[in-house]
Design an enzyme around this catalytic site. Sequence first.
Site, PDB file in Angstrom:
ATOM      1  N   ASP A 143      14.611  -3.590  15.070  1.00  0.00           N
ATOM      2  CA  ASP A 143      15.298  -2.876  15.819  1.00  0.00           C
ATOM      3  C   ASP A 143      15.951  -3.450  17.076  1.00  0.00           C
ATOM      4  OD1 ASP A 143      14.320  -0.086  14.548  1.00  0.00           O
ATOM      5  OD2 ASP A 143      12.341  -1.047  15.266  1.00  0.00           O
ATOM      6  N   HIS A 149       8.788   2.882  16.237  1.00  0.00           N
ATOM      7  CA  HIS A 149       9.785   2.530  15.085  1.00  0.00           C
ATOM      8  C   HIS A 149      10.323   3.732  14.493  1.00  0.00           C
ATOM      9  CE1 HIS A 149      11.994   0.135  12.018  1.00  0.00           C
ATOM     10  NE2 HIS A 149      11.252   0.643  11.056  1.00  0.00           N
TER      11      HIS A 149
HETATM   12  N1  LIG Z   1       8.985  -1.763  10.428  1.00  0.00           N
HETATM   13  C1  LIG Z   1      10.105  -1.770   9.888  1.00  0.00           C
HETATM   14  O1  LIG Z   1      11.077  -2.345  10.669  1.00  0.00           O
HETATM   15  C2  LIG Z   1      10.392  -1.623   8.451  1.00  0.00           C
HETATM   16  C3  LIG Z   1      11.810  -2.189   7.906  1.00  0.00           C
HETATM   17  C4  LIG Z   1      12.052  -2.020   6.550  1.00  0.00           C
HETATM   18  C5  LIG Z   1      10.892  -1.523   5.829  1.00  0.00           C
HETATM   19  N2  LIG Z   1       9.807  -0.935   6.279  1.00  0.00           N
HETATM   20  C6  LIG Z   1       8.574  -0.606   5.775  1.00  0.00           C
HETATM   21  O2  LIG Z   1       7.960  -1.517   4.911  1.00  0.00           O
HETATM   22  C7  LIG Z   1       7.313  -1.028   3.707  1.00  0.00           C
HETATM   23  C8  LIG Z   1       7.628  -1.866   2.417  1.00  0.00           C
HETATM   24  O3  LIG Z   1       9.078  -1.823   1.999  1.00  0.00           O
HETATM   25  P1  LIG Z   1       9.630  -2.508   0.660  1.00  0.00           P
HETATM   26  O4  LIG Z   1      10.918  -2.184   0.406  1.00  0.00           O
HETATM   27  O5  LIG Z   1       9.172  -3.805   0.507  1.00  0.00           O
HETATM   28  O6  LIG Z   1       8.771  -1.629  -0.307  1.00  0.00           O
HETATM   29  P2  LIG Z   1       8.623  -1.773  -1.978  1.00  0.00           P
HETATM   30  O7  LIG Z   1       8.267  -0.628  -2.539  1.00  0.00           O
HETATM   31  O8  LIG Z   1       9.689  -2.692  -2.417  1.00  0.00           O
HETATM   32  O9  LIG Z   1       7.315  -2.649  -2.116  1.00  0.00           O
HETATM   33  C9  LIG Z   1       6.145  -2.093  -1.358  1.00  0.00           C
HETATM   34  C10 LIG Z   1       4.919  -3.047  -2.188  1.00  0.00           C
HETATM   35  O10 LIG Z   1       3.776  -2.415  -1.499  1.00  0.00           O
HETATM   36  C11 LIG Z   1       2.832  -2.198  -2.746  1.00  0.00           C
HETATM   37  N3  LIG Z   1       1.827  -1.428  -2.321  1.00  0.00           N
HETATM   38  C12 LIG Z   1       1.560  -0.095  -2.356  1.00  0.00           C
HETATM   39  N4  LIG Z   1       0.411   0.445  -1.915  1.00  0.00           N
HETATM   40  C13 LIG Z   1      -0.262  -1.044  -1.692  1.00  0.00           C
HETATM   41  C14 LIG Z   1      -1.800  -1.166  -1.386  1.00  0.00           C
HETATM   42  N5  LIG Z   1      -2.469  -0.107  -1.004  1.00  0.00           N
HETATM   43  N6  LIG Z   1      -2.085  -2.507  -1.368  1.00  0.00           N
HETATM   44  C15 LIG Z   1      -0.884  -3.576  -1.353  1.00  0.00           C
HETATM   45  N7  LIG Z   1       0.086  -3.313  -1.751  1.00  0.00           N
HETATM   46  C16 LIG Z   1       0.548  -1.926  -1.847  1.00  0.00           C
HETATM   47  C17 LIG Z   1       3.620  -1.655  -3.893  1.00  0.00           C
HETATM   48  O11 LIG Z   1       3.181  -1.759  -4.996  1.00  0.00           O
HETATM   49  C18 LIG Z   1       4.809  -2.312  -3.810  1.00  0.00           C
HETATM   50  O12 LIG Z   1       4.906  -3.633  -4.384  1.00  0.00           O
HETATM   51  C19 LIG Z   1       7.819   0.537   3.571  1.00  0.00           C
HETATM   52  O13 LIG Z   1       6.756   1.156   4.167  1.00  0.00           O
HETATM   53  C20 LIG Z   1       9.119   0.527   4.381  1.00  0.00           C
HETATM   54  O14 LIG Z   1       9.239   1.970   4.932  1.00  0.00           O
HETATM   55  C21 LIG Z   1       9.494  -1.264   7.695  1.00  0.00           C
HETATM   56  O1  LIG Z   2      14.225   3.392   7.853  1.00  0.00           O
HETATM   57  C1  LIG Z   2      13.524   3.084   6.979  1.00  0.00           C
HETATM   58  O2  LIG Z   2      12.526   3.802   6.660  1.00  0.00           O
HETATM   59  C2  LIG Z   2      13.242   1.485   6.545  1.00  0.00           C
HETATM   60  C3  LIG Z   2      12.842   0.733   7.933  1.00  0.00           C
HETATM   61  O3  LIG Z   2      11.913   1.494   8.655  1.00  0.00           O
HETATM   62  C4  LIG Z   2      14.065   0.412   8.731  1.00  0.00           C
HETATM   63  O4  LIG Z   2      14.144   0.635   9.791  1.00  0.00           O
HETATM   64  O5  LIG Z   2      14.968  -0.182   7.987  1.00  0.00           O
END
Ligand SMILES: NC(=O)c1ccc[n+]([C@@H]2O[C@H](COP(=O)([O-])OP(=O)(O)OC[C@H]3O[C@@H](n4cnc5c(N)ncnc54)[C@H](O)[C@@H]3O)[C@@H](O)[C@H]2O)c1
Ligand SMILES: O=C(O)C[C@H](O)C(=O)O
Length: 337
Positions: free
Chosen positions: A159, A187
């Site tokens: 962000d 967030h």
């Molecule tokens: N904070 C932020 O700014 C931010 C930004 C983008 C995404 N995210 C979050 O990050 C997370 C991951 O996003 P992504 O796009 O990589 O998702 P994705 O679905 O591509 O990958 C997630 C992975 O986590 C694995 N997983 C699920 N449960 C698990 C566990 N108990 N232990 C280990 N691995 C496990 C899944 O099998 C998968 O491989 C999501 O929650 C998304 O919303 C946060």
């Molecule tokens: O918005 C979402 O769910 C994914 C991530 O947290 C983001 O900010 O891009």
Amino acid sequence: MAEPIRVVVTGAAGQIAYSLLYMIARGEVFGKDQPIVLHLLDIPPMVGVLEGVVMELADCALPLLVEVVPTTDPAVGFKDVSAAFLVGAMPRKEGMERKDLLSANVKIFRTQGQALDKFAKKDVKVLVVGNPANTNALVCSSYAPSIPRENFSAMTRLDQNRATSQIAAKLGVPISAVKNIIIWGNHSSTQYPDAGQAKVTANGTVKSVVDAINDNGYLQGSFVETVQKRGAAVIAARKMSSAMSAAKAACDHMHDWWNGTAPGQFVSMGVFSDGSYDSPKDVIFSFPVEIKNKQWKIVSGLTLSDFAKTKLSVTGKELQEEKDEALSVLDSNVSNL
Ligand SMILES: NC(=O)c1ccc[n+]([C@@H]2O[C@H](COP(=O)([O-])OP(=O)(O)OC[C@H]3O[C@@H](n4cnc5c(N)ncnc54)[C@H](O)[C@@H]3O)[C@@H](O)[C@H]2O)c1
Ligand SMILES: O=C(O)C[C@H](O)C(=O)O
């Protein structure tokens, strides 16, 4: 060369990890002289994909990467780690709010908190990326009582990067010219991106961003809204949540935690609230922090406008509600949550 450190990335077969692993193994977080043992944790259905990731890491021929440990066992994944990137969780789909993920994801962070408590180094630095990141970090810390709670954080750096990029584009200056944008709170779409303390350097002169932009309507209106809704905009466009930018932000967050912030500069991190700026205590709230010797400190004494105070109160209330909901999902007597 230094002794290798162990670093775990959870969700290692997922899309954020696909960018993140490469950046860590190239030395962009812990330094170009720091060898790394990478622990890749995912769940059993992803073992095949994980094998492919391991192959690709080998094929990158990265000099700092001394060993890769793929696993589905948290006892192996968290063993002796000095840094943990907790990415693995279910991502948000189009039309969902991040809090819709709460019940599925807090359970994952309970298990991972317990594993960190048992197996990680006691000075491990934990960055929670998986959503809802702030409340997941709170849950994780609560199940890891032997690790100081200052060692748990949630990512709002994406962000901050989004907000900085918007301001730099508006002013027509390079990103590096804009400093000290703050993300307050959760967030989520209640976060408050605040340019009120930010500075811009243009033509050798440092100015406040508020004066340089000279448009409060923008700073309190579309700027705030664009940053709050950027995650949803990326999902609508990609049909998947942000990944490359999230991985970059995770690296920025851990890099600054590990190496410190420059004098006079601050960055935003979700950390345990001590009630500063009238935020609710004992939730993970994003504050501006300065970092020295791997310890963050909330920047104190900033003057907030009435507009800012109202925004902080909204996002604080949401975090308190998320915490209450997490407690009801976990249905347990976590004494320190
Ligand atoms: N904070 C932020 O700014 C931010 C930004 C983008 C995404 N995210 C979050 O990050 C997370 C991951 O996003 P992504 O796009 O990589 O998702 P994705 O679905 O591509 O990958 C997630 C992975 O986590 C694995 N997983 C699920 N449960 C698990 C566990 N108990 N232990 C280990 N691995 C496990 C899944 O099998 C998968 O491989 C999501 O929650 C998304 O919303 C946060
Ligand atoms: O918005 C979402 O769910 C994914 C991530 O947290 C983001 O900010 O891009």
